[in-house]
Design a protein around this motif. Structure first.
Motif, short mmCIF file in Angstrom:
data_model
loop_
_atom_site.label_atom_id
_atom_site.label_comp_id
_atom_site.label_asym_id
_atom_site.label_seq_id
_atom_site.Cartn_x
_atom_site.Cartn_y
_atom_site.Cartn_z
N MET A 121 44.53 43.21 59.71
CA MET A 121 45.01 44.44 60.26
C MET A 121 45.83 45.15 59.18
O MET A 121 46.72 44.58 58.59
CB MET A 121 45.86 44.17 61.50
CG MET A 121 46.44 45.44 62.02
SD MET A 121 47.64 45.42 63.38
CE MET A 121 47.48 43.94 64.24
N GLY A 122 45.53 46.40 58.93
CA GLY A 122 46.23 47.17 57.94
C GLY A 122 47.40 47.94 58.53
O GLY A 122 47.76 47.75 59.69
N ARG A 123 47.97 48.81 57.74
CA ARG A 123 49.10 49.64 58.17
C ARG A 123 48.91 51.05 57.66
O ARG A 123 48.35 51.28 56.59
CB ARG A 123 50.42 49.15 57.58
CG ARG A 123 51.00 47.94 58.18
CD ARG A 123 51.64 48.23 59.55
NE ARG A 123 52.22 47.03 60.05
CZ ARG A 123 51.56 46.10 60.73
NH1 ARG A 123 50.31 46.25 61.01
NH2 ARG A 123 52.18 45.02 61.13
N ASP B 84 45.19 48.27 53.45
CA ASP B 84 44.37 47.30 54.15
C ASP B 84 45.20 46.03 54.31
O ASP B 84 46.29 45.91 53.76
CB ASP B 84 43.04 47.04 53.43
CG ASP B 84 43.20 46.35 52.08
OD1 ASP B 84 44.19 45.61 51.87
OD2 ASP B 84 42.32 46.54 51.22
N HIS B 85 44.71 45.10 55.10
CA HIS B 85 45.48 43.90 55.44
C HIS B 85 45.91 43.13 54.19
O HIS B 85 47.07 42.73 54.06
CB HIS B 85 44.66 42.99 56.36
CG HIS B 85 45.30 41.67 56.61
ND1 HIS B 85 46.40 41.53 57.42
CD2 HIS B 85 45.02 40.43 56.12
CE1 HIS B 85 46.76 40.26 57.44
NE2 HIS B 85 45.94 39.57 56.67
N PHE B 86 45.01 42.93 53.25
CA PHE B 86 45.30 42.10 52.10
C PHE B 86 46.31 42.75 51.17
O PHE B 86 47.26 42.11 50.71
CB PHE B 86 44.01 41.75 51.36
CG PHE B 86 43.06 40.96 52.22
CD1 PHE B 86 43.33 39.64 52.56
CD2 PHE B 86 41.93 41.56 52.73
CE1 PHE B 86 42.48 38.93 53.38
CE2 PHE B 86 41.06 40.85 53.55
CZ PHE B 86 41.34 39.53 53.87
N ASN B 87 46.13 44.04 50.89
CA ASN B 87 47.09 44.73 50.03
C ASN B 87 48.46 44.84 50.70
O ASN B 87 49.48 44.70 50.04
CB ASN B 87 46.59 46.12 49.64
CG ASN B 87 45.56 46.06 48.55
OD1 ASN B 87 45.51 45.11 47.77
ND2 ASN B 87 44.71 47.06 48.48
N PHE B 88 48.47 45.08 51.99
CA PHE B 88 49.74 45.19 52.70
C PHE B 88 50.53 43.90 52.60
O PHE B 88 51.72 43.90 52.28
CB PHE B 88 49.50 45.56 54.17
CG PHE B 88 50.77 45.68 54.94
CD1 PHE B 88 51.61 46.76 54.75
CD2 PHE B 88 51.14 44.70 55.85
CE1 PHE B 88 52.80 46.87 55.46
CE2 PHE B 88 52.32 44.80 56.56
CZ PHE B 88 53.16 45.89 56.36
N GLU B 89 49.89 42.77 52.85
CA GLU B 89 50.57 41.48 52.77
C GLU B 89 51.08 41.23 51.35
O GLU B 89 52.20 40.75 51.17
CB GLU B 89 49.64 40.35 53.22
CG GLU B 89 49.28 40.40 54.68
CD GLU B 89 50.49 40.29 55.60
OE1 GLU B 89 51.42 39.52 55.29
OE2 GLU B 89 50.51 41.00 56.63
N THR C 158 55.44 45.28 62.08
CA THR C 158 54.68 45.70 63.25
C THR C 158 54.47 47.21 63.22
O THR C 158 55.22 47.93 62.58
CB THR C 158 55.42 45.33 64.57
OG1 THR C 158 56.66 46.02 64.61
CG2 THR C 158 55.65 43.83 64.67
N SER D 178 56.16 53.89 60.67
CA SER D 178 55.20 52.79 60.56
C SER D 178 54.31 52.75 61.80
O SER D 178 54.80 52.57 62.90
CB SER D 178 55.96 51.47 60.42
OG SER D 178 55.06 50.40 60.45
#
Length: 146
Positions: free
Chosen positions: A1-3, A19-24, A91, A145
């Motif tokens: 899940m992205g932001r 995207d999820h991976f870059n956000f993390e 969140t 956010s």
């Protein structure tokens, strides 16, 4: 899940998509550079409630009072922030990341060891763009956010 983070009060609206991976990866890097602050959400809820209803309880519970309490909670943060509260990045609840929180996070970033900053920039392709977006958000109304 992205932001999606939206520049608060921007006209036209400016968005930053993760995207999820870059956000993390970005959140982990921010944590490592001292840009994240952990806050007690229950203490924040108490502060938000008292800001939404100073000195009294709402006369009638309903949509207006719930909305006021939710908006107060989304905006509340530490009196003297040291970074962006983790829960506001963690969140997508419409949290307002305030200019003060962003400024504190950027101050921590600029005070971090230059080799650590360079290592993060080398690992995360969009790091420089993200830091630039944070600077813009800190100069305006902050970030929302979602």
């Amino acid at each position: 899940m992205g932001r999606v983070l939206t520049l608060e009060g921007g006209s036209p609206a400016a968005h930053y998509f993760f995207d999820h991976f870059n956000f993390e990866a970005v959140v982990r890097a921010m944590e490592g550079l001292g840009m994240i602050q952990d806050l007690n959400i229950l203490d924040l809820a108490r502060v938000a409630f008292h800001r939404a209803f100073p000195g009294h309880l709402p006369d009638r519970p309903g949509p207006t009072s719930v909305h006021a309490a939710m908006e107060a909670l989304r905006a509340v943060g530490a009196a003297d922030p040291t970074g962006i509260p983790r829960h506001k990045l963690g969140t997508a609840e419409g949290w307002l990341i305030t200019p003060g929180e962003i400024t504190a996070a950027l101050a921590a970033y600029h005070q971090a060891d230059p080799e650590r900053r360079d290592a993060v920039a080398g690992r995360i392709d969009e790091w420089a763009t993200w830091i630039g977006f944070l600077h813009a958000a800190g100069d305006h109304g902050g970030l929302r956010s979602t």
